[in-house]
Scaffold this active site. Structure first.
Site, PDB file in Angstrom:
ATOM      1  N   LYS A 488     -10.367  -0.735   0.111  1.00  0.00           N
ATOM      2  CA  LYS A 488      -9.532  -1.627  -0.698  1.00  0.00           C
ATOM      3  C   LYS A 488      -9.385  -2.981   0.005  1.00  0.00           C
ATOM      4  CE  LYS A 488      -5.580   0.426   1.580  1.00  0.00           C
ATOM      5  NZ  LYS A 488      -4.631   1.522   1.577  1.00  0.00           N
ATOM      6  N   TYR A 715       1.364 -32.449  12.434  1.00  0.00           N
ATOM      7  CA  TYR A 715       2.454 -32.811  11.529  1.00  0.00           C
ATOM      8  C   TYR A 715       3.802 -32.752  12.223  1.00  0.00           C
ATOM      9  CZ  TYR A 715      -0.667 -32.476   7.499  1.00  0.00           C
ATOM     10  OH  TYR A 715      -1.670 -32.672   6.598  1.00  0.00           O
TER      11      TYR A 715
HETATM   12  C1  PLP Z   1      -4.621   2.290   2.692  1.00  0.00           C
HETATM   13  C2  PLP Z   1      -4.397   3.707   2.519  1.00  0.00           C
HETATM   14  C3  PLP Z   1      -4.884   4.657   3.448  1.00  0.00           C
HETATM   15  C4  PLP Z   1      -5.548   4.273   4.733  1.00  0.00           C
HETATM   16  O1  PLP Z   1      -4.613   4.057   5.736  1.00  0.00           O
HETATM   17  P1  PLP Z   1      -5.058   3.652   7.229  1.00  0.00           P
HETATM   18  O2  PLP Z   1      -3.810   3.679   8.014  1.00  0.00           O
HETATM   19  O3  PLP Z   1      -5.658   2.312   7.135  1.00  0.00           O
HETATM   20  O4  PLP Z   1      -6.025   4.687   7.635  1.00  0.00           O
HETATM   21  C5  PLP Z   1      -4.739   5.987   3.151  1.00  0.00           C
HETATM   22  N1  PLP Z   1      -4.119   6.385   2.027  1.00  0.00           N
HETATM   23  C6  PLP Z   1      -3.610   5.525   1.127  1.00  0.00           C
HETATM   24  C7  PLP Z   1      -2.942   6.037  -0.083  1.00  0.00           C
HETATM   25  C8  PLP Z   1      -3.725   4.155   1.349  1.00  0.00           C
HETATM   26  O5  PLP Z   1      -3.230   3.298   0.451  1.00  0.00           O
END
Ligand code: PLP
Length: 820
Positions: A488, A715
């Site tokens: 994602k 700035y």
């Molecule tokens: C993002 C996510 C993960 C992965 O988590 P990590 O700590 O990056 O391994 C697992 N499960 C769900 C539902 C997530 O949204």
């Protein structure tokens, strides 16, 4: 790739294998990976058991045309006309075969080991000696227990020198490599801390390495490095070099940097000799001195050696994947061209499925040791077997043999300029292009023409490191546990299809994205794995089913929406995942809702529940372990009810990255691997977990300014330096994801190996660094993060977590993927 052939019956005798030969075949290529099958008809597949059991891939290899196998156990299925050679140790069989092959040639072999510099020294010796020798060597850094036998297998009658490197990570490995390589000349490169953990002590590691040289007649090494190991060296003739000790055969007493070159002076056999090295960094200089010593020890004159070393070229073992013009992807390997590295690059091309069309631009290949007609026939067969759709041959030799190339679209040009003139006519569009050329063809110009231009801030993604991290977590899984890779948010900022393609190639079981759009993008770039969508929007359900993406249902409202859609469209039995809220309080059915949910699921024709999962809120944090246990209990309760209501098996999963290692009993049927893939795990310190950072963010200096007392910087006059201060303005700002919080000395970047602080506020596209104490020029590289200055450190500087640093890097920053 090899022009050697052995009858399979002869191989059976060499490796002393059981099993019946049902049909005789000639074997020329050894296969250890079912995804990389070149010449199947003449291939022999070794079912090695590493992280995965090679026996699982026999059917795949058979389907690809392989008929000969070395195995521990015979096949489960009936495979007509296939030979199964049965042995107790498949790796050993591979090594025995390679050792046998080696022993049938009487050529000089240089064996190289050490902790650093092996591959560079091997490649440089190749560059230095190939003018008067026909050399066989390891492709890239194939120096392992599997890589060495595959390398040695390439020796053929034309070769009169072998150069092989040997890498070991633990005890008892070198003896096996020695019997395969059988070096007559030994070279020891720098010994550092790499792989210390595999040995009881540094001493033990050095002694183990020295075993490579036990049958050598000549050994080249650094004088002081082996001062304490005199008894362990059995080689009669040693040639030593040193920058400190006069007693060394080659005593380098002066080192001067002149215009990016290093000028060395040394004492050798009573004379003063010199050498110009076209590099200035310490590691390159040391590796070049090793090569200098090797050439002198082999009897080359000092003048000849100097002349050749002056023309050394940098060694690039990397394949770079970049965004090209007209929606192309470009794999850039424009610095070396030989048959072995061509095969490796073609495999990489085949891992990338974002475009259906695959193109190869190739130059003539030099110093292959083969007659041109044999060479180009071999090349033509290989690229046909690798399904190249479009072939552009550059060079007189390729043009001469163009009839041999049976490729749907082909073009030939005598040289690089004439190809560039026809660039428009070649009409590159929506294809993956591999550029592979010998150095003298200067294919950099082709790469420049085909790669999209961007401002000079790039994030480099090391795909090997990602695969390493995946395998690290695989090694922590109980047997049979599946892996869902979380890609994602642009794979945590590190890319989309490039990363997903590598994960697919490495056979993860599932991918997960946050939104439907992200899933659609993956499908459009060749991803065929099942994809779970964590937060599907009802407005895009049509896209969901069109692209075969699997939604997570987390509430009654969403359930309703989905069923309405499915009824309307008459979509039956669609794969769906259920999310249970066991304590995160974000999305998911709560425990008290599960019974109602079960009622809805019973006899429901529209959904086929693929998995039930929940998410741990603090899997990495010991202080919340009691809470985690409550989550585990709640999850198990909910799961039982749902499974009973469904009456069929569904996948159960709970663990994210930190959960995998800390909560092995909660791995169930699958784990969801996220940040760990990207080299970060909050549960274990970076130095202990065997993970490799995968991303480096690099930028460059636009301008350097001297500051005098009273001047202010950025700035609101936010920055000040004392008298004689100096600042460097670099090409990264908050719009790139380098947040304002890093301003005014909070953030630090690496410039020429030194960490320097920011000065003043970070601006939108740029920021300023205090470089008062270092020598910096416009155009110099600046590192925001890499394996040395880690993302974890940046997160700490501004009080956030690595996830946020990674996902903040804006899409404006070009991603470059490399693969070694
Ligand atoms: C993002 C996510 C993960 C992965 O988590 P990590 O700590 O990056 O391994 C697992 N499960 C769900 C539902 C997530 O949204």
């Amino acid at each position: 790739m090899s022009s050697n052939q052995y009858p399979i019956s002869a191989i059976q005798q060499i490796i002393k294998a059981g099993g019946n030969i049902v049909k005789e075949y000639n074997i020329s290529s050894l296969i250890t990976d079912s995804r990389r099958i070149g010449n199947a008809a003449e291939g022999l597949f070794f079912a090695l058991s590493g992280r995965r059991n090679g026996h699982e891939f026999i059917a795949e290899a058979y389907a690809a045309g392989v008929r000969n196998f070395v195995v521990k156990e015979g096949p489960q299925l009936i495979m007509p006309e296939a030979n199964f050679l049965i042995v107790t140790d498949v790796l050993q069989a591979l090594q025995t075969l390679a050792a046998h092959h080696r022993s049938s040639f009487n050529l000089d072999v240089i064996g190289i080991t050490g902790s650093n510099g092996k591959t560079i020294v091997k490649e440089w010796l190749y560059q230095l000696l190939c003018t008067d020798k026909n050399i066989v060597r390891n492709p890239k850094s194939y120096n392992s227990q599997i890589g060495v036998p595959l390398s040695v297998w390439q020796i053929n009658v034309k070769n009169n020198l072998g150069i092989f490197e040997a890498g070991i990570s633990t005890r008892n490995e070198m003896v096996r490599l020695e019997t395969i390589i059988r070096p007559s000349i030994g070279v020891l490169t720098h010994i550092g801390t790499a792989h210390d953990e595999g040995f009881a002590s540094r001493d033990e590691k050095v002694k183990e390495k020295l075993l490579l040289f036990k049958n050598c007649r000549l050994l080249i090494h650094n004088y002081e490095q082996l001062m304490d190991f005199k008894e362990d060296i059995s080689v009669k003739d040693c040639f030593t070099w040193s920058t400190k000790f006069k007693q060394a055969d080659l005593y380098v007493f002066s080192e001067t940097v002149i215009k990016r070159n290093t000028y060395l002076r040394a004492r050798y056999k009573g004379d003063e000799i010199e050498c110009l090295i076209p590099f200035m960094d310490g590691a390159s200089v040391e590796n070049a001195i090793v090569c200098w010593a090797v050439m002198l020890a082999m009897g080359y004159s000092a003048a000849e050696t100097d002349d050749r070393i002056e023309h050394l070229n940098p060694v690039s073992m990397r394949l770079e994947l970049k965004t090209g013009i007209n929606d192309c992807s470009v794999i850039d390997d424009s610095y070396n061209s030989d048959v072995q590295s061509l095969e490796i690059a073609l495999n990489f091309l085949n891992q990338q499925n974002q475009h259906t069309k695959k193109t190869l631009i190739l130059s003539d290949i030099f110093q292959s040791g083969l007659q041109p007609d044999v060479l180009y026939k071999q090349v033509a067969e290989m690229i046909k077997a690798k399904h190249v759709d479009k072939f552009v041959g550059v060079g007189k030799a390729l043009s001469k043999y163009q009839e041999d190339f049976d490729i749907p679209v082909k073009h030939f040009y005598p040289d690089t300029p004439s190809m560039l003139q026809h660039l428009r006519a070649l009409n590159f569009k929506e294809e993956t292009i591999l550029i592979k050329g010998s150095r003298s063809f200067e294919f950099e110009s082709i790469s420049r023409a085909l790669v999209q231009k961007a401002h000079e801030t790039v994030m480099e993604i090391n795909l090997n490191a990602m695969v390493n991290n995946l395998n690290f977590y695989r090694s922590k899984l109980k047997p049979g546990v599946k892996v869902m890779a979380m890609v994602k948010a642009f794979s945590y900022g590190s890319g989309t299809f490039e990363v997903a393609n590598i994960l697919q190639y490495n056979k993860v079981d599932y991918l997960a994205v946050a939104y439907i759009d992200e899933g659609v993008a993956l499908r459009k770039t060749g991803i065929t794995l099942p994809v779970m969508v964590l937060n599907p929007e009802a407005s895009a359900f049509d896209k969901l089913t069109e692209y075969n993406l699997e939604p997570v249902i987390y509430s009654f409202g969403l359930f309703d929406d989905y069923i309405k859609y499915a009824r309307q469209q008459n979509v039956l039995d669609y794969p769906v995942h259920l999310k249970i809220d066991t304590g995160m309080h974000r999305l998911g059915f709560e425990n008290f809702e599960v019974e109602t949910l079960c009622d809805l699921l019973e006899e429901n024709r529209y959904v086929n529940i693929r998995s039930v999962f929940s998410h741990l809120v603090a899997s990495d944090a010991a202080e919340h372990d009691e809470f985690t246990k409550t989550q585990v209990r709640n999850f198990e309760k909910a799961f039982k009810l749902i499974e009973k209501a469904l009456g069929y098996k569904v996948i159960r999963h709970l663990c994210n990255t930190s959960g995998i290692v800390r909560w092995p009993n909660a791995q169930y049927d699958m784990v969801r691997l996220g940040i760990g893939l990207y080299g970060i795990d909050a549960a274990t310190p970076a130095t202990e977990n065997g993970l490799q950072p995968i991303a480096s963010l690099k930028t460059s200096v636009s301008q350097v300014k001297n500051i005098t007392n009273g001047d202010t910087i950025s700035y609101n006059r936010s920055g000040k330096l004392g008298n004689n201060g100096k600042i460097a303005t670099v090409r990264i700002g908050y719009a790139d994801g380098y947040l304002r919080a890093f301003g005014n000395g909070v953030g630090k970047m690496l410039v020429k190996g030194t960490l320097v602080p920011t000065v003043g506020n970070i601006t939108m596209d740029m920021c300023m660094l205090d470089v008062s104490d270092i020598d910096v020029k416009e155009g110099d590289e600046v590192i925001v993060f890499n394996e040395q200055q880690r993302i974890e450190a940046l997160a700490e500087q501004i009080g956030t977590i690595p996830y946020e640093i990674l996902t903040n890097i804006s899409q404006r920053v070009k991603r470059v993927y490399f693969y070694e």
